[in-house]
Design an enzyme around this catalytic site. Structure first.
Site: not given
Ligand code: GUN
Length: 275
Positions: A52, A96, A119
């Site tokens: 990211k 996350q 998200d």
């Molecule tokens: N963990 C696995 N996929 C995601 C996601 O799309 N967003 C977040 N914040 N955590 C994750």
């Protein structure tokens, strides 16, 4: 012959479009900044978080990384989110998942201001999606829609079946397909006569979390199959929820794993950050 939908290529197209948009914005004196919070050091999460940050750098989005120790309390985490909510220079906040067991995930996600919830997990954004108002949409299902559209696959009027009902993928996926005027059925672990339903699908989206669960007996000849799953098998090889080798020859288009839906999630996160 079937089309193998190239998620890597489509996600790169989207990132390049966003890069141009970010440069144009910068020329106007406007910038975007994403705060990424990781609690603990789960190795898979570290990989995702690093990807990211890399995507932010590529596009020209500023990023703030919070790498918090495993022992961080819920109060401390919510405190940091509260500060980021107030900061005018931060427009996106991402925590996350998964979080350590002593932290209540729902409370944490609720603490993120909906207008910074890139998200798309906050109930306000989920609610907006379900009633057709603008807002942030969960990245993976938004990525699936882009894969379909950019591959020239029409959704309107099609029988769409979503296998899986998670809050992050299945439910928002169903809402998005409905918004595109698909006829949508959601199946899950308690669904009776599952194959009867999946075999009706013109577009089958599989997000059930079981390696190679879907074989050719679940699929109508010529259907489009989108595989959201990702697993590592005994030989450390990646595979999806769909048995690609067996299913692909029966489809008109299918996403591979890796290189299908996976790369789209980050592209859509970046798109949300630029919104
Ligand atoms: N963990 C696995 N996929 C995601 C996601 O799309 N967003 C977040 N914040 N955590 C994750």
């Amino acid at each position: 012959m079937y089309l193998v939908i190239d998620g890597k290529k489509i996600s790169q197209e989207i990132k390049d479009e966003l890069k141009e948009k970010a440069a144009a914005m910068k020329a106007q004196g406007e910038e975007r900044c994403l705060a990424v919070i990781q609690v603990g050091s789960d190795p898979a999460s570290t990989v995702y978080v690093n990807n990211k940050k890399k995507a932010c750098t590529y596009i020209g989005i500023n990023s703030l990384a919070y790498e918090l120790p495993e022992e961080t309390t819920e109060e401390e985490l919510i405190g940091i989110i509260g500060e980021l909510n107030e900061r005018a220079d931060v427009n996106g906040i991402l925590v996350q998942l998964p979080l350590p067991k002593h932290i209540n995930e729902e409370r944490v996600l609720l603490a993120i201001a909906p207008e910074k919830d890139v998200d798309g997990f906050h109930p306000v954004n989920v609610g907006n999606l379900s009633i057709g108002r603008p807002g942030y949409v969960s990245c993976t299902p938004a990525g699936v829609i882009q894969l379909l559209k950019r591959s020239g696959i029409e959704i309107e009027g099609k029988e769409c079946v979503v296998l899986g009902r998670s809050n992050i993928v299945g439910k928002p996926m169903a809402m998005l397909l409905l918004r595109e005027n698909g006829t949508v059925t959601v199946c899950h672990s308690r669904t009776k006569n599952l194959k009867e339903i999946t075999r009706r699908a013109d577009i089958l989206v599989v997000a059930i979390g079981k390696p190679k669960f879907v074989d050719e007996s679940y699929v109508k000849e010529g259907a489009v199959v989108i595989d959201v799953g990702i697993h590592r098998n005994e030989n450390n090889k990646l595979c999806g929820d769909v048995d690609f080798e067996r299913v692909a020859p029966h489809t008109s288009a299918i996403t591979p794993v890796p290189g299908g839906v996976g790369p789209m999630t980050i592209a859509m996160l970046m798109s949300n950050c630029m919104q």
